[in-house]
Design a protein around this motif. Structure first.
Motif, PDB file in Angstrom:
ATOM      1  N   VAL A   1      -9.317 -46.796  46.878  1.00  0.00           N
ATOM      2  CA  VAL A   1      -9.971 -45.609  46.316  1.00  0.00           C
ATOM      3  C   VAL A   1      -8.949 -44.653  45.673  1.00  0.00           C
ATOM      4  O   VAL A   1      -9.305 -43.824  44.840  1.00  0.00           O
ATOM      5  N   LEU A   2      -7.669 -44.808  46.033  1.00  0.00           N
ATOM      6  CA  LEU A   2      -6.639 -43.939  45.439  1.00  0.00           C
ATOM      7  C   LEU A   2      -6.641 -44.035  43.912  1.00  0.00           C
ATOM      8  O   LEU A   2      -6.188 -43.118  43.225  1.00  0.00           O
ATOM      9  N   ALA A   3      -7.175 -45.133  43.371  1.00  0.00           N
ATOM     10  CA  ALA A   3      -7.219 -45.290  41.904  1.00  0.00           C
ATOM     11  C   ALA A   3      -7.906 -44.089  41.256  1.00  0.00           C
ATOM     12  O   ALA A   3      -7.442 -43.564  40.239  1.00  0.00           O
ATOM     13  N   ILE A   4      -9.026 -43.648  41.850  1.00  0.00           N
ATOM     14  CA  ILE A   4      -9.790 -42.583  41.185  1.00  0.00           C
ATOM     15  C   ILE A   4      -9.280 -41.183  41.545  1.00  0.00           C
ATOM     16  O   ILE A   4      -9.852 -40.186  41.129  1.00  0.00           O
ATOM     17  N   ASP A   5      -8.198 -41.129  42.330  1.00  0.00           N
ATOM     18  CA  ASP A   5      -7.544 -39.842  42.619  1.00  0.00           C
ATOM     19  C   ASP A   5      -6.333 -39.619  41.711  1.00  0.00           C
ATOM     20  O   ASP A   5      -5.630 -38.602  41.858  1.00  0.00           O
ATOM     21  N   LEU A   6      -6.046 -40.559  40.825  1.00  0.00           N
ATOM     22  CA  LEU A   6      -4.838 -40.424  40.003  1.00  0.00           C
ATOM     23  C   LEU A   6      -4.959 -39.241  39.047  1.00  0.00           C
ATOM     24  O   LEU A   6      -6.024 -39.021  38.452  1.00  0.00           O
ATOM     25  N   PRO A   7      -3.866 -38.484  38.905  1.00  0.00           N
ATOM     26  CA  PRO A   7      -3.920 -37.318  38.011  1.00  0.00           C
ATOM     27  C   PRO A   7      -4.081 -37.749  36.557  1.00  0.00           C
ATOM     28  O   PRO A   7      -3.601 -38.814  36.171  1.00  0.00           O
ATOM     29  N   PHE A   8      -4.752 -36.923  35.774  1.00  0.00           N
ATOM     30  CA  PHE A   8      -4.935 -37.141  34.344  1.00  0.00           C
ATOM     31  C   PHE A   8      -5.496 -38.535  34.041  1.00  0.00           C
ATOM     32  O   PHE A   8      -5.059 -39.201  33.108  1.00  0.00           O
TER      33      PHE A   8
ATOM     34  N   ARG B   1     -18.302 -39.165  35.613  1.00  0.00           N
ATOM     35  CA  ARG B   1     -19.633 -39.430  36.184  1.00  0.00           C
ATOM     36  C   ARG B   1     -20.127 -40.816  35.785  1.00  0.00           C
ATOM     37  O   ARG B   1     -20.690 -41.548  36.607  1.00  0.00           O
ATOM     38  N   ARG B   2     -19.902 -41.193  34.514  1.00  0.00           N
ATOM     39  CA  ARG B   2     -20.419 -42.493  34.074  1.00  0.00           C
ATOM     40  C   ARG B   2     -19.634 -43.654  34.697  1.00  0.00           C
ATOM     41  O   ARG B   2     -20.201 -44.671  35.041  1.00  0.00           O
ATOM     42  N   VAL B   3     -18.333 -43.481  34.872  1.00  0.00           N
ATOM     43  CA  VAL B   3     -17.547 -44.537  35.539  1.00  0.00           C
ATOM     44  C   VAL B   3     -18.036 -44.712  36.980  1.00  0.00           C
ATOM     45  O   VAL B   3     -18.277 -45.826  37.462  1.00  0.00           O
ATOM     46  N   LEU B   4     -18.213 -43.604  37.669  1.00  0.00           N
ATOM     47  CA  LEU B   4     -18.573 -43.693  39.093  1.00  0.00           C
ATOM     48  C   LEU B   4     -20.013 -44.166  39.284  1.00  0.00           C
ATOM     49  O   LEU B   4     -20.331 -44.796  40.306  1.00  0.00           O
ATOM     50  N   ASP B   5     -20.886 -43.892  38.328  1.00  0.00           N
ATOM     51  CA  ASP B   5     -22.279 -44.355  38.455  1.00  0.00           C
ATOM     52  C   ASP B   5     -22.446 -45.802  38.009  1.00  0.00           C
ATOM     53  O   ASP B   5     -23.527 -46.373  38.141  1.00  0.00           O
TER      54      ASP B   5
ATOM     55  N   GLU C   1     -20.505 -49.900  37.181  1.00  0.00           N
ATOM     56  CA  GLU C   1     -19.977 -51.081  37.899  1.00  0.00           C
ATOM     57  C   GLU C   1     -18.737 -50.740  38.746  1.00  0.00           C
ATOM     58  O   GLU C   1     -18.618 -51.175  39.895  1.00  0.00           O
ATOM     59  N   ILE C   2     -17.842 -49.939  38.170  1.00  0.00           N
ATOM     60  CA  ILE C   2     -16.584 -49.617  38.879  1.00  0.00           C
ATOM     61  C   ILE C   2     -16.896 -48.810  40.141  1.00  0.00           C
ATOM     62  O   ILE C   2     -16.363 -49.081  41.224  1.00  0.00           O
ATOM     63  N   GLY C   3     -17.792 -47.834  39.992  1.00  0.00           N
ATOM     64  CA  GLY C   3     -18.184 -47.040  41.160  1.00  0.00           C
ATOM     65  C   GLY C   3     -18.780 -47.937  42.245  1.00  0.00           C
ATOM     66  O   GLY C   3     -18.473 -47.777  43.436  1.00  0.00           O
ATOM     67  N   GLN C   4     -19.611 -48.902  41.826  1.00  0.00           N
ATOM     68  CA  GLN C   4     -20.241 -49.794  42.810  1.00  0.00           C
ATOM     69  C   GLN C   4     -19.192 -50.672  43.505  1.00  0.00           C
ATOM     70  O   GLN C   4     -19.247 -50.876  44.713  1.00  0.00           O
TER      71      GLN C   4
ATOM     72  N   ARG D   1      -9.264 -50.452  33.083  1.00  0.00           N
ATOM     73  CA  ARG D   1     -10.727 -50.475  32.837  1.00  0.00           C
ATOM     74  C   ARG D   1     -11.280 -49.049  32.780  1.00  0.00           C
ATOM     75  O   ARG D   1     -12.147 -48.738  31.971  1.00  0.00           O
ATOM     76  N   ILE D   2     -10.763 -48.187  33.666  1.00  0.00           N
ATOM     77  CA  ILE D   2     -11.271 -46.797  33.675  1.00  0.00           C
ATOM     78  C   ILE D   2     -10.857 -46.076  32.388  1.00  0.00           C
ATOM     79  O   ILE D   2     -11.666 -45.418  31.743  1.00  0.00           O
ATOM     80  N   VAL D   3      -9.596 -46.248  32.010  1.00  0.00           N
ATOM     81  CA  VAL D   3      -9.101 -45.559  30.802  1.00  0.00           C
ATOM     82  C   VAL D   3      -9.871 -46.054  29.569  1.00  0.00           C
ATOM     83  O   VAL D   3     -10.241 -45.270  28.694  1.00  0.00           O
ATOM     84  N   ALA D   4     -10.159 -47.371  29.532  1.00  0.00           N
ATOM     85  CA  ALA D   4     -10.822 -47.944  28.345  1.00  0.00           C
ATOM     86  C   ALA D   4     -12.327 -47.673  28.328  1.00  0.00           C
ATOM     87  O   ALA D   4     -12.980 -47.891  27.308  1.00  0.00           O
ATOM     88  N   PHE D   5     -12.875 -47.199  29.437  1.00  0.00           N
ATOM     89  CA  PHE D   5     -14.334 -47.009  29.554  1.00  0.00           C
ATOM     90  C   PHE D   5     -14.818 -45.981  28.529  1.00  0.00           C
ATOM     91  O   PHE D   5     -14.320 -44.870  28.476  1.00  0.00           O
TER      92      PHE D   5
END
Ligand code: PAF
Length: 322
Positions: free
Chosen positions: A97-104, A113-117, A119-122, A317-321
Motif C-alpha cells: 500500500v506504500l505505493a499510493i503514499d508516494l509523494p507527488f 479517486r479514479r485510480v482508487l475506484d 482496477e488498481i484500487g481493487q 500504471r498509476i502515473v500513466a492512468f
C-alpha cells in the motif's frame, strides 16, 4: 461490537448475524463533524437502511480508541468492528500500500479517486484482504500541506532543520528527510500537544484536518505544498466480516461506498472554504509556490523506499492512468 471485545465470538455471531441486532463501533481520529465523521455517519445510516435496522452502530471519534495504528490492530484482534483511517500507518501492515503514499504521485483529486475506484484500487483492497484486514472501500483524507510555527515556507531551504511531525509512514519520512526537514513520526492524538509544547515545529495534513483540528491555535504558517495525496479507507475486522452472510457483506460494502461518496463531497466543500477560514483565524497562507524543487527532492528520497522492494510497475500504471 461488544461481544468481540474479549475475543469470544458470541453465540449470536456463530448462529449467523442475519437476525442479529448489532451495535457496531466505527472508530476514527477526527471530530463527528469532520469529513471522517460525515463518512462514518453515512456508513451507519446506509447500513441501517439496507439491513432494515438489523445493524446499527455508533462512532468512536477523535481518537477515543487510540491512534490509527492502534485502531488497525484492534480490527485484527477483533476488539473493534470498523475504522476509517488514512493509509498513513497501513503500510506497516500491508507494505504494498506504500505505493499510493508516494509523494507527488497523483496529479489531482480526480486522478486519485479514479485510480482508487478502479482496477488498481481493487488489487490493493485484495492485498489488504490477505493481511488479516478487510478493505471495504477507498475513501479520502486529501492532499497534504505543511504547517509550522517558525517561518513562511516557500522553498525546501525553509524546511531545513524544522522538526516536523509525520505519520508513522516510511515513505513520508524519507520524503521529508530528502526535503531537508527533521521528520518526527507520531500518532495523531499526540500532535496538538506536541505542537503546543514546541516538541515539534510543524506538521503536515490536508486542509480538512488543519481546520477540523484548529491548528491555527498553535501554528502561524501554512504552505499549500500538496506534496502527497492522503488516501483513506473503510476497514472492517475480519472477525466480524467472516461472521456475516454474503448478503450482509454486500450491505457493508455498499455502506462503505456511500461513506466514501459522502466524505469526498465533504472534502470538496471544506477545501473550497478552507483557505479563507485559515486566514480568518490568523494563519499566513502561502498558496503559490514552485513545487518542482520539493518534488525533485521528495521523489528522489522516497520513491526507492517502495521501488527497491516492489519494483516500479504499479507506480508506472498509476502515473500513466488517464
Ligand atoms: O495526520 C494523520 O495522522 C492523519 O492525516 C489523520 C489526521 C489521523 C487523519 O487520517
Amino acid at each position: 461490537m461488544k461481544h468481540y471485545i474479549f475475543g469470544a465470538i458470541s453465540a449470536i455471531a456463530l448462529m449467523g448475524a442475519a437476525q442479529a441486532q448489532d451495535n457496531l463501533v466505527i472508530g476514527h481520529s477526527l471530530s463527528p463533524t469532520s469529513h471522517y465523521g460525515v463518512g462514518a455517519q453515512a456508513f451507519l445510516d446506509t447500513l441501517a437502511e439496507l439491513s432494515d435496522g438489523a445493524f446499527t452502530g455508533e462512532q468512536a471519534p477523535a481518537g477515543q480508541l487510540g491512534g490509527e495504528r492502534d485502531m488497525i490492530e484492534g480490527l485484527q484482534i477483533g476488539s473493534l468492528d470498523l475504522v476509517i483511517t488514512s493509509t498513513g500507518p497501513l503500510g506497516n501492515f500491508v507494505p504494498e500500500v506504500l505505493a499510493i503514499d508516494l509523494p507527488f504521485l497523483f496529479r489531482d483529486y480526480d486522478h486519485a479517486r479514479r485510480v482508487l475506484d478502479g482496477e488498481i484500487g481493487q488489487e490493493l483492497l485484495d492485498a489488504i484482504g490477505e493481511n488479516d484486514l478487510v478493505g471495504l472501500a477507498w475513501t479520502e483524507n486529501g492532499f497534504r500541506h505543511v504547517t509550522n510555527s517558525q517561518r513562511p515556507v516557500t522553498s525546501p531551504a525553509d524546511l531545513s532543520g524544522l522538526k516536523l511531525r509525520t505519520m508513522e509512514n516510511a515513505v513520508h519520512m524519507a520524503a521529508f528527510e530528502g526535503m531537508g526537514a527533521a521528520p518526527t513520526p507520531m500518532a495523531f492524538p499526540e500532535v496538538f500537544g506536541a505542537l503546543q509544547q514546541g516538541v515539534v515545529d510543524g506538521q503536515e495534513n490536508p486542509i480538512t484536518v488543519i481546520t477540523a483540528s484548529r491548528f491555527w491555535e498553535v501554528q502561524g504558517y501554512v504552505t499549500l505544498t500538496g506534496h502527497v495525496y492522503s488516501p483513506a479507507i473503510v476497514l472492517a475486522s475480519p472477525i466480524l466480516f467472516d461472521s456475516l452472510t454474503e448478503e450482509q457483506q454486500g450491505w457493508f460494502r455498499e455502506a462503505a461506498a456511500a461513506s466514501a461518496a459522502a466524505t469526498r463531497a465533504e472534502v470538496d466543500r471544506l477545501e473550497a472554504e478552507g483557505v479563507a477560514l485559515m486566514r480568518e483565524n490568523g494563519m499566513e497562507v502561502i498558496t503559490e509556490i514552485d513545487r518542482a524543487p520539493f518534488q525533485a527532492l521528495a521523489a528522489e528520497a522516497a520513491w526507492p523506499v517502495y521501488t527497491d522492494r516492489f519494483g516500479s510497475e504499479l507506480i508506472e500504471r498509476i502515473v500513466a492512468f488517464e
